[in-house]
Design an enzyme around this catalytic site. Structure first.
Site, PDB file in Angstrom:
ATOM      1  N   ASP A 478       0.821  -1.211   0.000  1.00 29.05           N
ATOM      2  CA  ASP A 478       0.000   0.000   0.000  1.00 29.05           C
ATOM      3  C   ASP A 478       0.856   1.262   0.000  1.00 29.05           C
ATOM      4  OD1 ASP A 478      -2.329   1.472   0.002  1.00 29.05           O
ATOM      5  OD2 ASP A 478      -3.156   0.526   1.795  1.00 29.05           O
ATOM      6  N   ASP A 548     -10.618   1.591  -2.969  1.00 28.12           N
ATOM      7  CA  ASP A 548     -11.084   1.367  -1.603  1.00 28.12           C
ATOM      8  C   ASP A 548     -12.611   1.375  -1.529  1.00 28.12           C
ATOM      9  OD1 ASP A 548      -8.617   1.050  -0.457  1.00 28.12           O
ATOM     10  OD2 ASP A 548      -8.463   3.086   0.316  1.00 28.12           O
TER      11      ASP A 548
END
Length: 731
Positions: A478, A548
């Site tokens: 990430d 997301d």
């Protein structure tokens, strides 16, 4: 596939299966662009350049007012010696001037395709898959040369371009602008297509007519970004998904980029793409070289979907690498939306056990397993296990999961550092920063300075230590904030504007080293979801967390837009709980499953809280996806109905041999007095007979594509269908 050079006319003709690209050296070495488009057998100069006295366009030859760099199409244009349009490159010399004059020096043509040092790029496995042309142009005053590299492929209608600068003079030269590709078109009858968005709203489609002047997109955020993708296309007027000309540009790079279209005073169009010149410079000492990222240019005469097929196939098979390139990807359960930071080993084991019973293959432990990470305010950089949450460590938890018959995966954010961390306390200068300025936080964190070798070395060893400590088969990598205060304590003042690009070179080095050490781990990139969904990342990690935002309705647009450039095998897609955590929408488990099954399938919820009926549905979804997974991940993707244009969405997956197909249909809102929807399939073989596996009915491929398929009535909002077809004969 071939590259020909007519020595008498000084014409280069590059050909793939369906594309031609033509250049010519004219006058005293100026490299001009003549044609890019549908393949022609032999170029015989039917569209020669016209030289016209344009009055106020300057002339390098005082005796010929018809010849001006301001009016001719060029391959790699400069600024300052007659061309007033935006240049492809610009340098600053020791005397402060910025004028250069590249002229053709020499060229070479060879089989294969070279790698780009320190940068991701498409590749070939055998030299007969591609041919490469290198044209060297030179500025005789400074000794600066540029090698313009072009590669054509045997199996793809794509041309790659990049540029390598070499200071062969005696004085330092500063690059101010170094784009990878520039193409001059002789008209302006185009629409501009781009992909824009934001966090949890990535890759929306924008289309607008180009107009005289400048238009384009870029990123100045230190990442390719969710806001604009490093891609654009010029579409002939009237072009759509399945007909018309498309000229597309995609940059294999993960940092600041620039993509621009300029329509000049004579209504010609200059399209260019490459590193963003904003806040960029690069000092080239004598003897030093600088390599630009690769631009991948795709031409289609059959609309946008045909362009996408080229990008999808090329990026899946000749950009992505490693053992997982051609392997089906596992169905996973990720604990993030189930637990966030609040978990322990027993809770994780419960979720994993439930996943195993439902047929899920991989458990992924997300953020919160390291340091003292109980929220997002601490511990980034301290990649040691939190023994409070996991008293027996990662190895124990991973083995407990693996003993159930599942694989174990782990989340990292290696590029970041928290102020509340042991690493920051030991090395506060290791973050990006500028002297005498306060640091701007994003998500309570700073960014490590990957332009520094010692920082990169630390990340490599810290991550490798964790990956060596337990049986880990998957990593989610990430990156949750963009760059501010872009400066490096390790660079002198004259090189500070190199920091952002040096960061990317450092990141690519880190990733290359780690994936090389751990070839059996499947890596998935992420940047707040799809904030760094670009070709550069796919070179190191074959899939990316698409967004997301896990809401099924939102994902229709996100995944549809992403598919314009990126293969389905690169898109992570999960079923999450309702009300959805991002948009608070309530949708059925069916539509959530059908949307997520249109990518690399997984779940992101607390499986222990499902009802028995929901568990039954999940088990059926998992079973179905395992049956269709090779087709979804490695088949050809066809867009049929756009979520950007109406209430319905439809797309299809067709196997390479056209023997199998999956058709997905989605309706967002129920409407009064709805018309009967007849859906026309795409990509089938018109001479094949296909059986509808749910009904047993048999239809010809030509019938399904031309007459279409009547969609049954669907009641209520947020409904969907997944229909399967299989070849049973020939018409």
């Amino acid at each position: 596939m071939k590259i020909e050079f007519d020595a008498e006319q000084k014409i280069f003709h590059l050909q793939s299966k369906n594309t031609s690209y033509v250049m010519q050296v004219i006058r005293d070495g100026y490299l001009t662009h003549l044609y890019w488009g549908k393949r022609i057998h032999t170029y015989r100069q039917s569209n020669p350049l016209r030289f016209i006295d344009r009055g106020f366009s300057p002339n390098p030859d005082p005796d010929d007012r018809t010849f001006s760099l301001d009016t001719i199409p060029q391959e790699y244009p400069a600024y300052g010696n007659g061309d007033f349009r935006m240049p492809a490159y610009q340098v600053q010399l020791g005397n402060g001037s910025t004028v250069t004059d590249f002229r053709y020096k020499e060229h070479r043509i060879y089989e294969g395709k070279p790698a780009l040092e320190g940068l991701p790029a498409t590749y070939v496995e055998h030299n007969d898959e591609a041919k490469t042309l290198e044209i060297i142009v030179e500025d005789s005053v400074t000794g600066l040369t540029a090698t313009l590299m072009y590669t054509v492929f045997r199996d793809f209608d794509a041309i790659t371009r990049s540029v390598r600068f070499h200071n062969q003079g005696t004085e330092p030269i500063k690059l101010l602008r170094a784009l990878s590709a520039s193409v001059d078109f002789r008209d302006h009858e185009y629409d501009l297509l781009t992909l824009y968005g934001a966090h949890i709203n990535e890759r929306n489609i924008a289309r607008r007519p180009i107009v005289p002047g400048l238009q384009g997109v870029d990123s100045r955020r230190g990442a390719s970004s969710a806001q604009q993708n490093p891609f654009f296309a010029l579409l002939r007027k009237g072009s759509d998904e399945h007909q018309g000309e498309v000229f597309a540009f995609s940059l294999v790079y993960s940092g600041n980029f620039h993509a621009q279209v300029e329509v000049d005073q004579f209504l010609t169009t200059r399209a260019s793409i490459g590193l963003n010149p904003f806040d960029f410079s690069w000092l080239l000492a004598p003897g030093e070289q600088f390599q630009t990222p690769e631009a991948v240019m795709v031409y289609s005469s059959q609309g946008i979907n045909d362009m996408s097929l080229t990008y999808n196939r090329l990026y899946r098979t000749r950009l992505s690498r490693g053992k997982f390139r051609d392997q089906v990807r596992p169905i996973l359960i990720n604990n993030w939306e189930a637990t966030y930071f609040d978990f322990n080993a027993d809770k994780i084991e419960q979720i994993a056990k439930q996943g195993q019973e439902l047929g899920i293959e991989l458990f992924v432990l997300d953020d919160g397993w390291f340091g003292k990470r109980d929220d997002d305010k601490s511990s980034l950089g301290d990649w040691v296990v939190d023994r409070h949450k996991l008293p027996n460590g990662l190895d124990d938890l991973a083995r407990r999961v693996r003993n159930m018959g599942m694989e174990f995966g782990l989340w990292f954010e290696p590029e970041m550092i928290s102020e509340d961390s042991n690493l920051y306390r030991a090395h506060p200068d290791w973050c990006l920063h500028v002297p005498n300025r306060p640091a701007t936080l994003g998500r309570n964190q700073l960014i490590l300075d990957l332009s520094r070798k010692e920082v990169c070395d630390y990340i490599i060893e810290a991550v490798s230590s964790v990956l060596s400590s337990a049986p880990i088969s998957y990593v989610k990598w990430d990156m949750n904030r963009h760059m501010t205060e872009i400066g490096s304590a390790a660079l002198p003042p004259e090189r500070q504007r190199e920091t952002a690009h040096r960061y990317m070179l450092g990141l690519y080095r880190v990733m290359e080293e780690i994936i090389s050490r751990f070839p059996d781990i499947l890596f998935e990139s992420c940047s707040g979801g799809g904030g760094r969904f670009d070709p550069g990342m796919l070179y190191y990690m074959p899939q990316t967390w698409t967004s997301d935002n896990t809401d099924a309705v939102s994902r229709l647009k996100i995944q549809y837009g992403t598919s314009l450039v990126y293969p389905v095998s690169s898109m992570g897609a999960h079923v999450s709980t309702v009300p959805n955590h991002q948009v608070h929408r309530v949708t059925s488990l069916d539509i959530r499953g059908h949307v997520a099954m249109s990518g690399n399938f997984g779940y992101e919820l607390d499986l222990t809280k499902l009802t028995e009926e929901e568990k039954k549905t999940v088990k059926e979804q998992v079973k179905l996806y395992k049956e269709i997974r090779p087709l979804i991940q490695f088949g050809d993707f066809y867009r049929i109905l756009s979520p950007f244009e109406g209430n319905e969405t439809a797309w299809a997956f067709v196997s390479q041999d056209q023997a199998e197909a999956v058709l997905c249909y989605f309706k967002v809102l129920s409407q009064p007095a709805e018309p009967v929807r007849i859906l026309k399939c795409r990509g089938l073989n018109p001479d094949f007979l296909y059986q509808h596996l749910d009904t047993g009915e048999v239809f010809g491929g030509d019938e399904l594509m031309n007459a279409g398929l009547t969609i049954p009535e669907l009641k209520g909002d947020f409904t969907s269908l997944l229909l399967r077809f299989k070849k049973v004969g020939e018409a």
